[in-house]
Design an enzyme around this catalytic site. Structure first.
Site, PDB file in Angstrom:
ATOM      1  N   TYR A 139       1.321   2.775   0.115  1.00  0.00           N
ATOM      2  CA  TYR A 139       1.583   2.653   1.551  1.00  0.00           C
ATOM      3  C   TYR A 139       0.927   3.734   2.404  1.00  0.00           C
ATOM      4  CZ  TYR A 139       5.276   5.802  -0.084  1.00  0.00           C
ATOM      5  OH  TYR A 139       5.958   6.814  -0.694  1.00  0.00           O
TER       6      TYR A 139
ATOM      7  N   ASP B 123      13.174   2.996  -2.623  1.00  0.00           N
ATOM      8  CA  ASP B 123      13.869   4.120  -3.236  1.00  0.00           C
ATOM      9  C   ASP B 123      13.305   4.377  -4.626  1.00  0.00           C
ATOM     10  OD1 ASP B 123      15.608   6.165  -3.390  1.00  0.00           O
ATOM     11  OD2 ASP B 123      17.392   4.944  -3.741  1.00  0.00           O
TER      12      ASP B 123
ATOM     13  N   LYS C  14      11.695   1.192   3.182  1.00  0.00           N
ATOM     14  CA  LYS C  14      11.627   2.497   2.519  1.00  0.00           C
ATOM     15  C   LYS C  14      12.113   2.268   1.092  1.00  0.00           C
ATOM     16  CE  LYS C  14      13.045   7.320   3.106  1.00  0.00           C
ATOM     17  NZ  LYS C  14      13.247   7.546   1.703  1.00  0.00           N
TER      18      LYS C  14
ATOM     19  N   GLU D 256       8.179  -0.955   7.728  1.00  0.00           N
ATOM     20  CA  GLU D 256       8.101  -1.315   6.306  1.00  0.00           C
ATOM     21  C   GLU D 256       9.393  -0.903   5.629  1.00  0.00           C
ATOM     22  OE1 GLU D 256       5.248   1.441   4.746  1.00  0.00           O
ATOM     23  OE2 GLU D 256       3.655   0.607   5.955  1.00  0.00           O
TER      24      GLU D 256
HETATM   25  S1  IVH Z   1       5.187   7.106   4.201  1.00  0.00           S
HETATM   26  C1  IVH Z   1       3.454  11.274   5.240  1.00  0.00           C
HETATM   27  N1  IVH Z   1       6.204   4.783   3.561  1.00  0.00           N
HETATM   28  O1  IVH Z   1      10.076   8.232   1.563  1.00  0.00           O
HETATM   29  C2  IVH Z   1       4.409  10.198   5.001  1.00  0.00           C
HETATM   30  N2  IVH Z   1       7.156   6.722   2.590  1.00  0.00           N
HETATM   31  O2  IVH Z   1      10.691  11.262   2.960  1.00  0.00           O
HETATM   32  C3  IVH Z   1       4.224   9.511   3.734  1.00  0.00           C
HETATM   33  N3  IVH Z   1       8.947   6.258   0.973  1.00  0.00           N
HETATM   34  O3  IVH Z   1       8.334  10.907   0.178  1.00  0.00           O
HETATM   35  C4  IVH Z   1       5.345   8.640   3.400  1.00  0.00           C
HETATM   36  N4  IVH Z   1       8.875   4.075   1.142  1.00  0.00           N
HETATM   37  O4  IVH Z   1       8.666   8.841  -1.238  1.00  0.00           O
HETATM   38  C5  IVH Z   1       6.273   6.111   3.397  1.00  0.00           C
HETATM   39  N5  IVH Z   1       6.949   2.642   3.039  1.00  0.00           N
HETATM   40  C6  IVH Z   1       7.024   3.968   2.869  1.00  0.00           C
HETATM   41  C7  IVH Z   1       7.949   4.556   1.993  1.00  0.00           C
HETATM   42  C8  IVH Z   1       7.993   5.958   1.884  1.00  0.00           C
HETATM   43  C9  IVH Z   1       9.453   5.098   0.542  1.00  0.00           C
HETATM   44  C10 IVH Z   1       9.400   7.596   0.542  1.00  0.00           C
HETATM   45  C11 IVH Z   1       8.333   8.537   0.095  1.00  0.00           C
HETATM   46  C12 IVH Z   1       8.479   9.753   0.931  1.00  0.00           C
HETATM   47  C13 IVH Z   1       9.853   9.606   1.480  1.00  0.00           C
HETATM   48  C14 IVH Z   1       9.934  10.161   2.857  1.00  0.00           C
END
Ligand code: IVH
Length: 768
Positions: A220, A114, A112, A110
Site C-alpha cells: 500500500y 492488522d 487498515k 483503505e
Molecule cells: S500507510 C507512512 N496503509 O498501520 C505511512 N498503513 O501506524 C505508511 N497499516 O505501520 C503506512 N494498513 O503497519 C498504511 N492501508 C494501510 C495500512 C497501514 C495497515 C499499518 C502499518 C503502519 C500502521 C500505521
C-alpha cells in the site's frame, strides 16, 4: 529446446500463481498446476546451471539462519497518527486546508490491515531484500521468509531500476485458526490473534517453517523509487496491481472529508466480511505532489490518518468451566458462556487455554466477562468485570483426574499444560489415531473423524498400529455409528484404507516420526530429527539426540564453573585455577560434541563472542528429550517392537532428495580460504548440484576445498582424517560433472564429457 520449455514453464507458473494467489481467479486445478511445477523441477534438476533465484521453485530455500541481519530503512518507515474520533478527521481536513490554500485534492480510504508492516526491495525487477519495520529506522532482514509468500512476485516485468514497496504481512482468519489447531495439537501455546501469528511466523529462522505458515501480504505504499513516478496514490496502487502485487482489496476515492466519513462507515459495516482482520481505516491524500509540502512529524506523515474502530466485544457470564482432552492428552479448560451475540455470531463457549491463563486473568466460575473474538474466529475472554462480582463466584481448579477416562492428570515438568497420563484414555486413542492417519502423517484416507471414533469405541483399534492387523473382510463389515439412524457400513472405503496402509509401510522416517505423535514433535521437528538418522530403529539410542541433550548440559556446566563469571567470582586463586581447568575440559567436550553435530548436518558453529564456542543446533533440547523419553517409556518400547514385528523400519528420505540424481548428490564439502568467487556462490553451486556444504571438517566430509590462504587448522584436520583436499580447479571440475578420472564412478554426470583435468579423482562412494 528445453530452455524454451523452461522459460515457458516459469512464465506459466508465475501467471497461475498470480491468478490464484493475487487475483483469486484460478484457471487451472491443483493437479495441472502440480504437473507444471514438477516438470520445471525436473528440468532444473537436470540442468542446475539454468537455475535462477527468481524461479518459482526457489521460494523456499536456504538453510535456517542463526539470526536476522539488520537493515536500515531509507527513508525511515513511518507510522500513522491514529484517532478514534470522527471530529478529529474533520479537524485533520481543516488543518490540511490551512496548510494548502488554493489547492484542491481528494482522499483515498483503505482498510487498515492488522498485520506486520514490511518493506520489499526490487532492483532491476529482481527481489533483493525484505525487512520488517522494526523501530522504523532499522528492521530485520526477512528476505528468505518473505519469498515464501506466494502472492509476492519474485521478479517484476517492466519494473523501474529501483522499487521499494511497503505493505503489511498478515494471516487470514481461517489460516490463523488452522495454524492454532496445529499448534495446540502439537501441545504448543496457541497464538493470541492473527497479527501475533503473522509476526511470530516472520520471526522464524527457518524459511521452510515459514512456508508452512499461511501468510499473505498487501502492498500500500512506496519507499525509495528510481525510474518511476506516481502522481496519485490511487494511480500508484493501480500500477502496483499491474506489476502483480496484491493491493488493498477495498479502496474508495472520496471528493471531500464527508465522503471520507461515509466510506469509513461503509467499511466498518463490512469489516467482518474480509478474510483478514482490519482494525480501522486509513485516509490518505490522493495527490502525491502535495506530500512534500505537508511533510511529516517525527513519526508520521501529515498527509494520512488512521481511524481505528472499537474492538468488538460483548459482556456475558461464565456459568461453568469444562475440560476437553486432546490427542496428546492435553487438558484444555473451556468457559461455557451465557450465549451472547458478537461480531455477527452467537458465542456460547470460549477457550481458556490453560490453568496459567485462568490464574493470570483471575477468571472464576460465575464471573461477568468481556468476550472478544481473537482473530475474529476463536472467542476468548479478554478480562473479568471484577466490580460486578457478588461473592458467589468460585475459583476453578484443574481436575486431577482426566474427565474422559478418570486417569491421573498432571503437569509434567515445566509444561504449562496439564495432561492425562493414561495412554489408554479413549479421547487420546481417537486423537492419536486421527493424527496417525492425517495428511502430513501417514495420509490414510478414510480413517478420520467419525471412523476413528468408531474404531476406538468398538475396540477395533486401541493403538494406531492395530490398523495393520485389520483385514478387508473385517473392514468392509465394520459399522460406523451406534446402531441408530445414520449407522453405515465402511464398505468400499475398506479397500481405500488398506491401500493407504500398504503405501504407509514405505513412507519415510520423517513422516513416521511425526505420525508417532510424540509431544513437541511437529512436522518440522520430525524432518530435522529424521535428517540426522538413517532408520527409525536408531532413534531410541541415537547418539545425535543424546549429544543435543549433553551439549545443553555442558553449556549449563560451563556457565556454572566459568572462572570469569562476574556473578559468581572465584573466591581465591586456587579456586580460579581449579575452575579454569574444569572449564577448559568442558569446553573441550563441547567442541567435540558440537563438531559431531555439525558433521551430522544438524548444527552450525556461530562465531564465538565468548568462550565456549557456540553451536546452534536445529534440533531443540526439548524435542530431543521428548523423542528419547518416548522411546524409553513402556509404550514407546512396545510401539517400536510392534513396528519392527510388522516389518516396518522407516528409512530417511535421501538427502537433498530433489537432487537425488544430480551430479554431486549427497557429496559433502567444506570450503576454506579465498576462491575466485565468494564462498557463498560456490556453496550455492554445490547445493544446486545436490551436494552438501558443511562448516567444519569431520569424518563425514568428503572434500575440503582449499583456496588461497586456506585455514591451516582445517587442512591439518582434513589430512588427519584422510579427507581429500581439492583446489578451485578440482571443485570446478566436479561441478561441471567432469571428474578427473572416473573409473568406477557409479553415478556419472548427466552431461558426459570427454574433457579431463589433472585434479583429484572422483571416487566411487556410497551416496546414501
Ligand atoms: S500507510 C507512512 N496503509 O498501520 C505511512 N498503513 O501506524 C505508511 N497499516 O505501520 C503506512 N494498513 O503497519 C498504511 N492501508 C494501510 C495500512 C497501514 C495497515 C499499518 C502499518 C503502519 C500502521 C500505521
Amino acid at each position: 529446446m528445453s530452455l524454451t520449455r523452461l522459460h515457458h514453464l516459469r512464465a506459466e507458473i508465475r501467471r497461475h500463481d498470480r491468478l490464484y494467489y493475487v487475483e483469486a481467479r484460478p484457471e487451472i486445478g491443483d493437479a495441472d498446476y502440480d504437473a507444471l511445477y514438477r516438470e520445471l523441477e525436473a528440468l532444473e534438476r537436470a540442468h542446475p546451471e539454468w537455475l535462477t533465484p527468481d524461479s518459482p521453485t526457489q521460494r523456499v530455500g536456504g538453510a535456517p539462519l542463526s539470526a536476522f541481519k539488520q537493515v536500515r530503512h531509507n527513508p525511515a518507515m513511518m507510522s500513522l497518527d491514529k484517532t478514534h474520533s470522527r471530529v478529529d478527521l474533520i479537524d485533520f481536513d481543516a488543518f490540511l486546508r490551512r496548510q494548502l490554500p488554493g489547492e484542491v485534492w481528494d482522499y483515498v480510504v483503505e482498510p487498515k490491515i492488522d498485520g506486520v508492516a514490511f518493506s520489499l526491495l526490487y532492483e532491476n525487477g529482481a527481489i533483493t531484500r525484505s525487512a520488517t519495520r522494526g523501530n522504523g529506522e532499522v528492521g530485520d532482514d526477512i528476505t528468505a521468509n518473505v519469498k515464501t509468500i506466494r502472492s509476492i512476485p519474485l521478479s517484476l516485468t517492466e519494473a523501474p531500476e529501483l522499487l521499494e514497496v511497503r505493505g503489511e504481512v498478515y494471516m487470514t482468519r481461517t489460516g490463523f485458526a488452522e495454524l492454532n489447531r496445529r499448534e495446540e495439537e502439537a501441545g504448543r501455546e496457541p497464538f493470541m490473534n492473527p497479527r501475533n501469528a503473522a509476526a511470530g511466523s516472520l520471526k522464524q529462522l527457518d524459511p521452510r517453517e515459514v512456508a508452512r505458515r499461511p501468510l499473505d501480504a498487501v502492498i500500500y505504499a512506496a519507499g525509495s523509487v528510481k525510474g518511476a513516478t506516481f502522481t496519485t496514490h490511487g494511480g500508484m496502487l493501480k500500477q502496483f496491481a499491474d506489476w502483480g502485487f496484491k493491493t488493498p482489496p477495498w479502496q474508495r476515492l472520496c471528493v471531500d472529508i464527508h465522503a471520507v466519513l461515509a466510506a469509513i462507515d461503509e467499511l466498518e459495516a463490512q469489516r467482518h466480511s474480509f478474510p483478514f482482520e482490519i482494525d480501522g481505516a486509513v485516509v490518505k491524500v490522493n495527490r502525491r505532489d502535495l506530500y512534500p509540502l505537508l511533510g511529516s512529524t517525527a513519526k508520521s506523515p501529515r498527509w494520512a490518518r488512521a481511524f481505528k474502530y472499537e474492538p468488538e466485544r460483548a459482556e456475558t457470564r461464565i456459568w461453568k468451566i469444562t475440560v476437553q482432552v486432546g490427542r496428546t492428552g492435553v487438558l484444555t479448560p473451556v468457559a461455557e458462556l451465557e450465549p451472547v451475540l458478537l461480531a455477527g455470531s452467537e458465542i456460547a463457549r470460549a477457550t481458556l487455554h490453560n490453568a496459567d491463563e485462568i490464574a493470570r486473568k483471575d477468571i472464576r466460575v460465575g464471573d461477568r466477562v468481556w468476550v472478544v473474538k481473537a482473530g475474529d474466529v476463536i472467542p476468548a475472554i479478554e478480562s473479568v468485570l471484577t466490580e460486578k462480582r457478588d461473592g458467589t463466584e468460585t475459583v476453578f481448579a484443574m481436575p486431577s483426574a482426566c474427565p474422559e477416562c478418570g486417569g491421573a492428570a498432571a503437569r509434567i515438568g515445566d509444561e504449562v499444560a496439564h495432561r492425562c497420563t493414561n495412554p489408554a484414555c479413549p479421547a487420546q486413542r481417537v486423537g492419536r489415531l486421527e493424527h496417525f492417519a492425517s495428511r502430513d502423517a501417514l495420509d490414510i484416507r478414510a480413517v478420520g473423524g467419525k471412523v476413528a471414533e468408531a474404531l476406538v469405541a468398538q475396540e477395533w483399534v486401541k493403538d494406531p498400529l492395530d490398523l495393520f492387523a485389520l483385514t478387508l473382510q473385517q473392514l468392509e463389515d465394520f459399522r460406523i455409528g451406534d446402531g441408530t439412524a445414520g449407522t453405515r457400513k465402511f464398505g468400499k472405503n475398506a479397500q481405500t484404507a488398506l491401500e493407504a496402509l500398504e503405501a504407509a509401510r514405505t513412507l519415510t522416517l520423517d513422516r513416521w516420526l511425526f505420525a508417532t505423535g510424540i509431544p513437541n514433535v511437529g512436522v518440522t521437528v520430525a524432518e530435522q530429527i529424521a535428517s540426522a538418522h538413517k532408520r527409525f530403529s536408531e532413534l531410541p539410542d541415537s547418539p545425535t539426540l543424546t549429544a543435543v541433550l549433553r551439549l545443553n548440559e555442558l553449556y549449563d556446566l560451563a556457565a556454572a564453573v566459568n572462572p570469569r563469571s562476574t556473578l559468581n567470582r572465584p573466591k581465591d586463586d586456587a579456586e580460579r585455577e581449579e575452575r579454569q581447568t574444569r572449564f577448559n575440559r568442558i569446553c573441550g567436550e563441547i567442541g567435540v560434541l558440537g563438531d559431531d553435530l555439525v558433521a551430522a548436518g544438524v548444527a552450525t558453529k556461530t562465531p564465538a563472542t565468548a568462550l565456549p564456542t557456540q553451536y546452534s543446533c536445529v534440533i531443540k533440547t526439548e524435542a530431543a528429550k521428548a523423542v528419547l523419553n518416548f522411546f524409553a517409556s513402556a509404550y514407546g518400547k512396545r510401539y517400536l517392537e510392534r513396528l519392527l514385528a510388522l516389518g516396518i523400519d522407516p528409512h530417511a528420505k535421501p538427502k537433498a532428495s530433489a537432487a537425488a540424481d544430480a551430479p554431486l548428490a549427497g557429496v559433502t564439502f567444506v570450503l576454506t580460504g579465498t576462491l575466485s568467487l565468494p564462498r557463498g556462490d560456490y556453496a550455492a553451486k554445490i547445493k544446486a548440484a545436490g551436494g552438501i556444504v558443511q562448516e567444519a571438517v569431520s569424518k563425514n566430509t568428503r572434500y575440503l576445498v582449499a583456496g588461497a590462504e586456506a585455514g591451516a587448522a582445517k587442512i591439518t584436520k582434513a589430512r588427519s582424517l584422510g579427507t581429500e583436499i581439492l583446489d578451485e580447479a578440482g571443485l570446478l571440475a566436479l561441478l561441471s560433472g567432469t571428474p578427473a578420472r572416473t573409473p568406477e564412478a557409479k553415478r556419472p554426470s548427466p552431461k558426459p564429457s570427454s574433457k579431463t583435468t589433472a585434479t583429484t579423482p572422483f571416487q566411487q562412494q556410497e551416496l546414501f
